[in-house]
Structures are given as structure tokens and as C-alpha cells.
Write a protein that holds these residues in place. Structure first.
Motif, PDB file in Angstrom:
ATOM      1  N   ARG A  31      32.143  38.633  48.384  1.00 43.77           N
ATOM      2  CA  ARG A  31      31.165  37.630  47.535  1.00 43.77           C
ATOM      3  C   ARG A  31      31.847  37.661  46.187  1.00 43.77           C
ATOM      4  O   ARG A  31      31.912  36.696  45.035  1.00 43.77           O
ATOM      5  CB  ARG A  31      29.793  37.824  46.785  1.00 43.77           C
ATOM      6  N   ASP A  32      33.000  38.832  45.422  1.00 46.70           N
ATOM      7  CA  ASP A  32      33.275  38.403  44.602  1.00 46.70           C
ATOM      8  C   ASP A  32      34.577  38.985  44.325  1.00 46.70           C
ATOM      9  O   ASP A  32      34.819  40.029  45.070  1.00 46.70           O
ATOM     10  CB  ASP A  32      32.580  40.114  43.271  1.00 46.70           C
ATOM     11  N   LYS A  33      35.723  38.143  44.697  1.00 48.17           N
ATOM     12  CA  LYS A  33      36.943  37.715  45.156  1.00 48.17           C
ATOM     13  C   LYS A  33      38.062  39.239  44.430  1.00 48.17           C
ATOM     14  O   LYS A  33      38.952  39.986  44.302  1.00 48.17           O
ATOM     15  CB  LYS A  33      37.720  37.075  45.277  1.00 48.17           C
ATOM     16  N   GLU A  34      37.036  39.573  43.149  1.00 49.95           N
ATOM     17  CA  GLU A  34      37.936  40.802  42.640  1.00 49.95           C
ATOM     18  C   GLU A  34      37.651  41.916  42.415  1.00 49.95           C
ATOM     19  O   GLU A  34      38.316  42.540  41.832  1.00 49.95           O
ATOM     20  CB  GLU A  34      37.993  40.001  40.688  1.00 49.95           C
ATOM     21  N   LEU A  35      37.042  42.388  43.417  1.00 50.54           N
ATOM     22  CA  LEU A  35      36.414  43.883  44.052  1.00 50.54           C
ATOM     23  C   LEU A  35      37.862  44.236  44.608  1.00 50.54           C
ATOM     24  O   LEU A  35      38.073  43.784  45.107  1.00 50.54           O
ATOM     25  CB  LEU A  35      34.982  44.027  44.341  1.00 50.54           C
ATOM     26  N   VAL A  36      37.486  45.399  43.827  1.00 49.14           N
ATOM     27  CA  VAL A  36      38.820  46.032  44.412  1.00 49.14           C
ATOM     28  C   VAL A  36      38.227  47.555  44.703  1.00 49.14           C
ATOM     29  O   VAL A  36      37.449  48.351  43.592  1.00 49.14           O
ATOM     30  CB  VAL A  36      39.674  46.075  43.778  1.00 49.14           C
ATOM     31  N   VAL A  37      39.237  48.319  45.321  1.00 49.15           N
ATOM     32  CA  VAL A  37      38.228  50.144  45.633  1.00 49.15           C
ATOM     33  C   VAL A  37      40.287  50.704  45.531  1.00 49.15           C
ATOM     34  O   VAL A  37      40.902  50.447  46.025  1.00 49.15           O
ATOM     35  CB  VAL A  37      38.086  50.095  47.118  1.00 49.15           C
ATOM     36  N   VAL A  38      39.693  51.621  44.591  1.00 51.07           N
ATOM     37  CA  VAL A  38      40.947  53.057  44.740  1.00 51.07           C
ATOM     38  C   VAL A  38      39.795  53.865  45.040  1.00 51.07           C
ATOM     39  O   VAL A  38      38.821  54.377  44.903  1.00 51.07           O
ATOM     40  CB  VAL A  38      41.366  53.352  43.014  1.00 51.07           C
ATOM     41  N   HIS A  39      41.299  54.739  46.145  1.00 49.06           N
ATOM     42  CA  HIS A  39      40.105  56.028  46.230  1.00 49.06           C
ATOM     43  C   HIS A  39      41.069  57.139  46.336  1.00 49.06           C
ATOM     44  O   HIS A  39      42.730  57.435  46.566  1.00 49.06           O
ATOM     45  CB  HIS A  39      40.453  56.151  48.076  1.00 49.06           C
ATOM     46  N   PRO A  99      42.762  44.548  53.515  1.00 41.44           N
ATOM     47  CA  PRO A  99      43.783  45.663  53.392  1.00 41.44           C
ATOM     48  C   PRO A  99      44.123  45.294  51.557  1.00 41.44           C
ATOM     49  O   PRO A  99      45.402  46.386  51.390  1.00 41.44           O
ATOM     50  CB  PRO A  99      44.237  45.127  54.132  1.00 41.44           C
ATOM     51  N   ASP A 100      44.090  44.035  51.292  1.00 44.04           N
ATOM     52  CA  ASP A 100      45.129  43.730  50.032  1.00 44.04           C
ATOM     53  C   ASP A 100      44.508  44.173  48.298  1.00 44.04           C
ATOM     54  O   ASP A 100      45.228  44.020  48.008  1.00 44.04           O
ATOM     55  CB  ASP A 100      45.797  42.229  49.814  1.00 44.04           C
ATOM     56  N   ARG A 101      43.235  44.240  48.883  1.00 50.86           N
ATOM     57  CA  ARG A 101      42.615  45.019  47.817  1.00 50.86           C
ATOM     58  C   ARG A 101      41.497  46.383  48.181  1.00 50.86           C
ATOM     59  O   ARG A 101      41.094  46.609  47.241  1.00 50.86           O
ATOM     60  CB  ARG A 101      41.069  44.280  47.984  1.00 50.86           C
ATOM     61  N   PHE A 102      42.638  47.321  48.807  1.00 44.69           N
ATOM     62  CA  PHE A 102      42.565  48.863  48.714  1.00 44.69           C
ATOM     63  C   PHE A 102      42.959  49.838  48.500  1.00 44.69           C
ATOM     64  O   PHE A 102      44.548  49.185  49.139  1.00 44.69           O
ATOM     65  CB  PHE A 102      41.869  49.115  50.458  1.00 44.69           C
ATOM     66  N   PHE A 103      43.113  50.465  47.964  1.00 41.62           N
ATOM     67  CA  PHE A 103      44.714  51.061  47.240  1.00 41.62           C
ATOM     68  C   PHE A 103      43.837  53.100  47.235  1.00 41.62           C
ATOM     69  O   PHE A 103      43.435  53.416  46.472  1.00 41.62           O
ATOM     70  CB  PHE A 103      44.589  50.933  46.169  1.00 41.62           C
ATOM     71  N   ALA A 154      42.874  52.672  38.133  1.00 42.44           N
ATOM     72  CA  ALA A 154      41.549  51.470  38.009  1.00 42.44           C
ATOM     73  C   ALA A 154      41.636  50.785  36.848  1.00 42.44           C
ATOM     74  O   ALA A 154      41.487  50.034  36.865  1.00 42.44           O
ATOM     75  CB  ALA A 154      40.414  52.401  38.345  1.00 42.44           C
ATOM     76  N   ALA A 155      41.073  52.230  35.546  1.00 44.00           N
ATOM     77  CA  ALA A 155      41.535  51.403  34.416  1.00 44.00           C
ATOM     78  C   ALA A 155      42.344  50.101  34.245  1.00 44.00           C
ATOM     79  O   ALA A 155      42.109  49.053  33.307  1.00 44.00           O
ATOM     80  CB  ALA A 155      42.140  52.674  33.278  1.00 44.00           C
ATOM     81  N   GLY A 156      43.880  50.210  34.165  1.00 41.63           N
ATOM     82  CA  GLY A 156      44.579  49.057  34.711  1.00 41.63           C
ATOM     83  C   GLY A 156      44.730  47.828  35.080  1.00 41.63           C
ATOM     84  O   GLY A 156      44.547  46.593  35.045  1.00 41.63           O
ATOM     85  N   LEU A 157      44.020  48.239  36.490  1.00 42.09           N
ATOM     86  CA  LEU A 157      43.251  47.212  37.202  1.00 42.09           C
ATOM     87  C   LEU A 157      42.055  46.324  36.831  1.00 42.09           C
ATOM     88  O   LEU A 157      42.385  44.931  36.406  1.00 42.09           O
ATOM     89  CB  LEU A 157      42.864  47.066  38.304  1.00 42.09           C
ATOM     90  N   SER A 158      41.640  46.761  35.603  1.00 42.67           N
ATOM     91  CA  SER A 158      40.126  45.910  34.952  1.00 42.67           C
ATOM     92  C   SER A 158      40.799  45.230  33.947  1.00 42.67           C
ATOM     93  O   SER A 158      40.596  44.373  34.135  1.00 42.67           O
ATOM     94  CB  SER A 158      39.599  47.569  34.578  1.00 42.67           C
ATOM     95  N   LEU A 200      40.755  42.268  37.930  1.00 37.66           N
ATOM     96  CA  LEU A 200      39.933  42.735  38.979  1.00 37.66           C
ATOM     97  C   LEU A 200      38.720  43.774  38.406  1.00 37.66           C
ATOM     98  O   LEU A 200      38.236  44.461  37.491  1.00 37.66           O
ATOM     99  CB  LEU A 200      40.957  43.237  39.431  1.00 37.66           C
ATOM    100  N   LYS A 201      37.919  44.291  39.707  1.00 37.48           N
ATOM    101  CA  LYS A 201      36.513  45.077  39.273  1.00 37.48           C
ATOM    102  C   LYS A 201      36.593  46.224  40.117  1.00 37.48           C
ATOM    103  O   LYS A 201      36.447  46.344  41.151  1.00 37.48           O
ATOM    104  CB  LYS A 201      35.286  44.624  39.616  1.00 37.48           C
ATOM    105  N   PRO A 202      37.598  47.139  39.425  1.00 37.46           N
ATOM    106  CA  PRO A 202      37.803  48.064  40.551  1.00 37.46           C
ATOM    107  C   PRO A 202      36.645  49.274  40.936  1.00 37.46           C
ATOM    108  O   PRO A 202      35.906  49.728  39.941  1.00 37.46           O
ATOM    109  CB  PRO A 202      39.083  49.142  39.255  1.00 37.46           C
ATOM    110  N   PHE A 203      36.212  49.869  41.885  1.00 36.46           N
ATOM    111  CA  PHE A 203      34.986  51.376  42.437  1.00 36.46           C
ATOM    112  C   PHE A 203      36.465  52.139  42.361  1.00 36.46           C
ATOM    113  O   PHE A 203      36.939  51.403  43.680  1.00 36.46           O
ATOM    114  CB  PHE A 203      35.214  50.578  43.603  1.00 36.46           C
TER     115      PHE A 203
END
Length: 727
Positions: free
Chosen positions: A423-431, A448-452, A465-469, A473-476
Motif C-alpha cells: 500500500r505504501d511505496k515509501e516503506l523500506v526495510v533495513v536489517h 528486492p529494491d526496498r530491502f537493505f 535508516a535515519a538518512g533514508l527517512s 522514505l519510511k524505514p523499518f
């Protein structure tokens, strides 16, 4: 450990001197036998007289031992060489052929233990020959051997008097899954999260230099831990101090990125082996030191030029990246075949032979699957280890692969993230962590392009993640609780102080079973809830976890975090519906009663409900409330609980200073403690809870439903009932 070893299989070792026919071990009786060759030593594995017998054979002695082991070891392959190793000194007289056989026996026994106990030992299988070579060349415990990763150390444990207890690995009162100073003198420093051994080893080496001692320091790192910045900070300082120490890089050819894994890998050839031996040879390094002295006399410019020529000339013949270690100040040797004991011993002996070498890095290439047959690999791939997010059996990952297993909290998290990301194209995941949670493969496959995945670089993960924000973007940021501790400064300054909306999904929160306090998440409630701008919450179950994912996605003006445990979920075994955003700082009452109020935080709400059932059978009516939020607190809910009850008990799976402390702060300042309310907190004890099963750990911590119910009974003055409940 000495008395325990008589009880198990490892036993004592004795050496017969064939010419004088004397036994070099006390209190051991051996029957007469014919010696294989005059002048050679015959090494026997010996046990207390009541437990063994020795029979004579034409070409030597045969030892048969029947130690009291139960059924664990009866069907394993024979290990005649390993049977006589009680400590590393017993390796010194072994021939090259014996050492190779010893390595094979260790690998065989490790594979057997892995199959029997379902404990991961693949990292130790990769370094069997390296472990044997290190203990053959160096003299532990006088020489200090440090390891970065606990799972690499099982061969080391077997050679240092702990073989008989290997079947208790990661069990209550058994061997630790990591190196432990309290467990053995052969463990000079604890291997925890990785990346600490070079720093600790350099400290030990510097202390040795100050005190004028001559022991040697060896640290073993892996290419998994080289993703962490501390390694390079330590190497840089080692190059500056120029203290003698040996850093061994175990390169098992792991990479975070599949594209890199498909590309060229470090190879071992006859030329590279020869060059490695030349680089480590005493004569070559003496010549090199002499050349340095000459260029210093000629002048500073010539010395620096010669140093650069030497560095880059050796970089040209070494693998890609070798000059990085040279730039940091470590003398690079390698690559060396990590499964060739003769080459390993040759290089290590040369490095150990000089009194002044400075820091040396030996690049050793190994294979984790060496010695494992396909059936064993397949069985270990499908193991289900305590429902851990880090196990290879996560349910979402299994669905992706077409299999079916119990669902975990990590599965629910990932499914919620996937649903929200659609639903939200700005959501990304950092692990960040030791290795990528298998559940996250579902998100990676979908986006694949929204996972780090940044590996063991938690500090970088938080600021990244702070930089992504800040970039829109909306980093988890998904990170285990214990690893988030290493990034706390970044959480404070790069996220919370600037009110950057990073969403922290804190995995492996609370007690983690067999991984013990090393990977346990005891402190995140405390250190996250003290931050002024941080929203801190915890779900009581998988439905609430999904709701909190959605809640975090909707918060865009400040940072927010939520924790969740390892293990299988207690309810549904299918995909959950879409989550519902929670009102920030709003808890809920699950069950109403009149005698005692139990206010749970996180999954401890489930144990509060269990305690309610126990108390109901004794005629006590209990209110159970789910706080949901530690910060901001639902002060309206807390006031109501204090107003309508005489006794309030807060329950959390976290350390002192967490949720209960926030409750205490509020009810004290609000004047609630001036009235009728009597409050008791139940938290993790102010001590580290060692490895055991999750159920055993909860019992040790006093967090079971029975413990909560007993606390309520004590408050009510029913001490006898409380004692009976705990019997």
C-alpha cells in the motif's frame, strides 16, 4: 572440570616411553604389550581402572573403554586419536598423519553432535584443521587464543578438556555456545556478538608488552564479523601500536550479496601457497626488516617509498582486498588453504618463531560444508530451533520454499511489512545482525529494491535508516535487541535527538533460550524508554504485533519502536488480516476483576492471563490489562487500576529500569502511592540468566504464570497458598 571428565568419555592421556617402559601418567595401570616401533611413543586413552580394560595385540596395545555415558555416544564412529586428547599439550607429539586423522575425527564427532542435538556447528566444521594447527603451534593457555564467533569454537572446546560435555551444549548447566572466561582457562575472552576479538587481543598484547611478558596472542575472525566497524578500528590501532599479535581471517566465502557470491572467489593454488610460505618465512621477514633499516638510514623519503613498493608488490600477488590490511598496518599473509594442516602449521610456526613481527594477518580460506553429506545438510537445513527468527525454518521462508512449519513472531512481522509495503511505496526495510532472518526472504523476494541487509553493522544500519527517512522514505530498522545495544549512540544522536521517524522492530526481545545472555534482549525497554522523543510499545500477541507495524508506519513525526520475542506464536497458523493503527499511548483491559490488577507489558500479558486462571481456581478475581505502551503511558488506565484495586502488579520481560520504573515514577508523582494501592513490579532479575530452554529460563527469572500468581497470593497474605502453588 577434572572430576567431570572422569565421569565422561574424554578421560586422561598417558604416554609410554618405549625404551624405559615407564608410564608418564600417575595412578594408571597398563597391561604389557608389544611396542609398534622402538623409540616411538604410543599414546593411549586411559580412564579410571574400573572403567577400562586393555588387551594385548601382536602389533600394539588396544584400549577399550566403557565410560558411563548413557546412550548419547554409543552409535558414533570410533575416534582413537581424539580419545587421548585431554588438553592441547597432547597434540605436540602427534605426527602429520595423526593430526590429519585427528581433524577427521573431530569433524566426524561434531557432525554427530549436530545431528543428535540439532545445534548449529557448521562454522566449527569449517575451522577444524585451523583449530588443530593453532593448538599444535601455540601453547594455550599461556598463549592467548581468542575467537570472534562462538559457533567456530566447538573444536577448540573439544581439544581443551570439554569434549565430554559437548552433548550439553547450550543446555541448562551445560557448555556455553560461546567462549567463556568462567568456563575454561583456555578461553581468555568471551566471544559474544562477534568483532570483539581483535580489540580484546590487542589489549591483552599491549598489557603483555607493558608487563614484559612473552606470551603470544592469536585472534580468529571471520568474514561475517569483518562487516562490523570495530574490526577495522582495532586493526588500525594494532598497526599504530605495532604490538606482536596474529589475526587469522577465516574466509568461508560468505557474502551478503548473491551477485558477489556468483563472481570470482579467492582461490588457492600451488603458487599462492608457495608465496604464503615465503611471506611468512623467517628469512624473508628478516631480509625485509633489514631492508627497512637500510632505507631508514638513507632517508625518510626513501624509506616511505620502499615501504609502499613492498606493500603494493605483495598486494599485486595477493587476492583482492589484501592491501586494505596492509594500509591498516597488518602484515598480510595468504591466502592459505584452511584444510591443509601441513601448510597451516608451516605458516603459523614461521609467524610464531620471530620475537618481533608486529601485527600479522593470515588469510585462511575454508569451506563450511566440508565433511557434511547431503542428507545431513538437508536435515540441518530443515531443523526448527526454538522457533528462532534466526533459524533456517521460519514459516514465511518455508512458505516461500513450498514447505510448512510453525509460525513465528518474525513471520507475522514480515507478512505485515509486506502487506503494508504493497500500500505504501515509501516503506523500506533495513536489517542488521549476524545473518539475515530467513523470514525476511519473503520481503526481499517481494521488494528486492526496498530491502537493505547491512550485516553486523548495526551502527551504520541506524544512521543509514535515519538518512533514508530524511530522504523521504519510511524505514523499518529490524535489529535484534542485543545488537541494538551496539548502536545506541546512533539511536540517541542520529535518530531521537533529531526526531527522525525511524521505526525500530526489535527482535529476539527478552529471554532467548539456548543462546543465553549473549544474544538475550534484556535491556531494550530500559534504554529505549528513557529517550525523550521515542514511542515505545510491545505487542501481547501476533495480532497486536501486526497492529503495531501499521501504527509505526503511520507515525511520521518522531521515532517509534516495538519489541517482539523469538519463538512460535500461540494462536493462528495462517496469514493475519490487515492491521489496525493503535491510538498512541492507549492500553486496554482484557479481563475485569476486583481483587488484584495485573498490568502486563508485551508477551508477559499471556502469563498474566495464565496467572489469572490459577488464581480464579482459588476464588480470587483478577483484572488483567495490556499496557501496550511503555512510553507514553496510558495514565488514565493506570489511575483506574489504582482506584479500583488494592493491589497492582506490573509484569515485563525486561531489566530493572524499564516499564515498571515508568509506572513507579508516575504513580509516585501522581500521589497514588499515598493512598491504598500496594504496587509490586515483576522484572528480570538483576543478573544474567544463562543458557537453558525458554521454559527453564522463564522459571529461573520468576516470570511464569505460577510466579505471578504466587506474588499476588503473597500480597493478599496467603503465603501458604503461594508456597503450595510453587511446589
Amino acid at each position: 572440570m577434572g572430576s567431570a571428565s572422569f565421569q565422561h568419555l574424554s578421560g586422561l592421556s598417558a604416554v609410554l616411553d618405549h625404551e624405559s617402559s615407564r608410564v608418564l601418567a600417575p595412578n594408571i595401570e597398563v597391561s604389557k604389550c608389544r611396542y609398534p616401533l622402538k623409540g616411538e611413543s604410543l599414546r593411549l586413552s586411559l580412564f579410571p581402572a574400573s572403567n577400562f580394560s586393555i588387551s594385548s595385540k601382536e602389533f600394539g596395545c588396544h584400549v577399550s573403554a566403557l565410560p558411563n555415558f548413557g546412550d548419547f555416544f554409543w552409535d558414533k564412529s570410533p575416534t582413537p586419536i581424539l580419545d587421548m586428547i585431554e588438553n592441547p599439550m597432547h597434540l605436540k607429539n602427534l605426527s602429520s598423519k595423526d593430526l590429519k586423522q585427528l581433524a577427521d575425527e573431530i569433524r566426524s564427532e561434531l557432525s554427530f553432535i549436530m545431528l543428535k542435538t540439532r545445534k548449529p556447528v557448521k562454522a566449527s566444521l569449517a575451522v577444524v584443521e585451523l583449530t588443530v594447527a593453532i593448538h599444535y603451534v601455540f601453547n594455550a593457555p599461556v598463549d592467548k587464543i581468542l575467537w570472534d564467533v562462538g559457533e567456530q569454537t566447538y573444536g577448540h572446546k573439544m581439544l581443551t578438556g570439554r569434549r565430554s560435555l559437548m552433548h550439553t551444549l547450550r543446555q541448562k548447566n551445560g557448555l556455553s555456545g560461546f567462549t567463556s572466561r568462567s568456563e575454561s582457562e583456555y578461553d581468555p575472552f568471551g566471544a559474544g556478538h562477534g568483532c570483539n576479538s581483535v580489540s580484546a587481543g590487542l589489549g591483552i598484547a599491549a598489557a603483555r608488552d607493558v608487563l614484559g611478558k612473552r606470551d603470544r596472542v592469536v585472534t580468529v575472525i571471520s568474514n561475517v564479523t569483518t562487516m562490523a566497524g570495530q574490526i577495522y578500528e582495532a586493526m588500525s590501532n594494532a598497526g599504530y601500536l605495532d604490538s606482536n599479535m596474529v589475526v587469522i581471517l577465516n574466509d568461508s566465502r560468505h557474502s551478503l550479496h548473491p551477485k558477489l557470491e556468483e563472481g570470482s572467489k579467492t582461490t588457492i593454488s600451488a603458487l599462492s601457497t608457495t608465496l604464503s610460505k615465503l611471506q611468512s618465512s623467517k628469512s624473508f621477514r628478516k631480509f625485509r626488516e633489514a631492508a627497512k633499516g637500510v632505507t631508514k638510514k638513507i632517508g625518510r623519503g626513501m624509506h616511505e617509498l620502499a615501504a609502499k613498493v613492498d606493500e603494493y608488490a605483495r598486494g599485486m600477488i595477493g587476492p583482492l582486498g589484501s592491501t586494505l590490511f596492509e594500509e591498516l598496518g597488518l602484515y598480510y599473509i595468504g591466502p592459505v588453504d584452511g584444510h591443509n594442516i601441513e601448510d597451516l602449521i608451516c605458516v603459523l610456526q614461521e609467524v610464531a618463531s620471530l620475537d618481533s613481527t608486529g601485527p600479522v594477518l593470515i588469510h585462511v580460506v575454508t569451506e563450511e560444508d566440508r565433511g557434511l553429506d547431503n542428507n545431513l545438510q538437508s536435515e540441518m537445513l530443515n531443523k526448527h530451533q526454538e522457533g528462532s527468527c534466526n533459524s533456517n525454518s521460519s514459516s514465511s521462508y518455508s512458505k516461500l520454499m513450498g514447505t510448512s512449519l510453525s509460525r513465528t513472531y518474525c513471520d507475522c512481522l514480515v507478512e505485515a511489512l509486506v502487506s503494508e509495503a504493497k500500500r505504501d511505496k515509501e516503506l523500506v526495510v533495513v536489517h542488521a545482525g549476524m545473518e539475515m532472518d530467513p523470514s525476511l526472504q519473503l520481503f526481499h523476494a517481494s521488494f528486492p529494491d526496498r530491502f537493505f541487509d547491512v550485516g553486523m553493522a548495526e551502527q551504520h544500519a541506524v544512521t543509514f535508516a535515519a538518512g533514508l527517512s530524511c530522504g523521504g522514505l519510511k524505514p523499518f530498522c529490524v535489529v535484534p535487541s542485543t545488537f541494538l545495544q551496539r548502536a545506541y549512540d546512533q539511536v540517541v544522536h542520529d535518530v531521537d535527538r533529531q526526531k527522525v521517524p525511524v521505526r525500530f522492530a526489535i527482535s529476539s526481545a527478552g529471554l532467548v533460550g539456548s543462546d543465553g545472555p549473549t544474544l538475550g534482549g534484556a535491556f531494550d525497554i530500559t534504554f529505549m524508554s528513557c529517550l525523550p522523543n521515542m514511542i515505545v510499545m510491545a505487542p501481547a500477541d501476533e495480532v497486536e504485533l501486526v497492529n503495531m507495524v501499521v501504527t509505526a508506519a503511520h507515525v511520521d513525526d518522531r521515532p517509534i519502536c516495538f519489541r517482539y520475542p523469538r519463538g512460535a506464536v500461540g494462536g493462528m497458523n495462517s496469514f493475519l488480516c490487515n492491521g489496525i493503527p493503535l491510538e498512541i499511548g492507549k492500553g486496554r483491559v482484557l479481563v475485569e476483576g476486583k481483587d488484584v490488577a495485573l498490568l502486563g507489558y508485551g508477551v508477559m500479558v499471556q502469563n498474566c492471563l495464565k496467572a489469572r486462571s490459577l488464581l480464579a481456581s482459588l476464588g480470587i478475581h483478577v483484572t488483567v490489562a495490556d499496557a501496550r505502551f511503555c512510553k507514553p503511558l496510558d495514565i488514565k488506565l493506570v489511575r483506574e487500576l489504582c482506584k479500583e484495586h488494592t493491589f497492582l502488579i506490573t509484569v515485563e520481560e525486561g531489566s530493572i529500569g524499564g516499564f515498571g520504573s515508568h509506572i513507579a515514577q508516575f504513580i509516585a508523582l501522581d500521589g497514588q502511592l499515598d493512598g491504598k494501592i500496594k504496587w509490586r513490579p515483576i522484572v528480570l532479575p538483576d543478573s544474567y540468566i544463562e543458557h537453558a530452554s525458554p521454559k527453564e529460563q522463564l522459571s529461573l527469572a520468576g516470570l511464569t504464570g505460577h510466579h505471578i500468581a504466587a506474588t499476588a497470593l503473597s500480597l493478599l497474605g496467603r503465603t501458604r497458598d503461594a508456597l503450595l502453588l510453587m511446589r
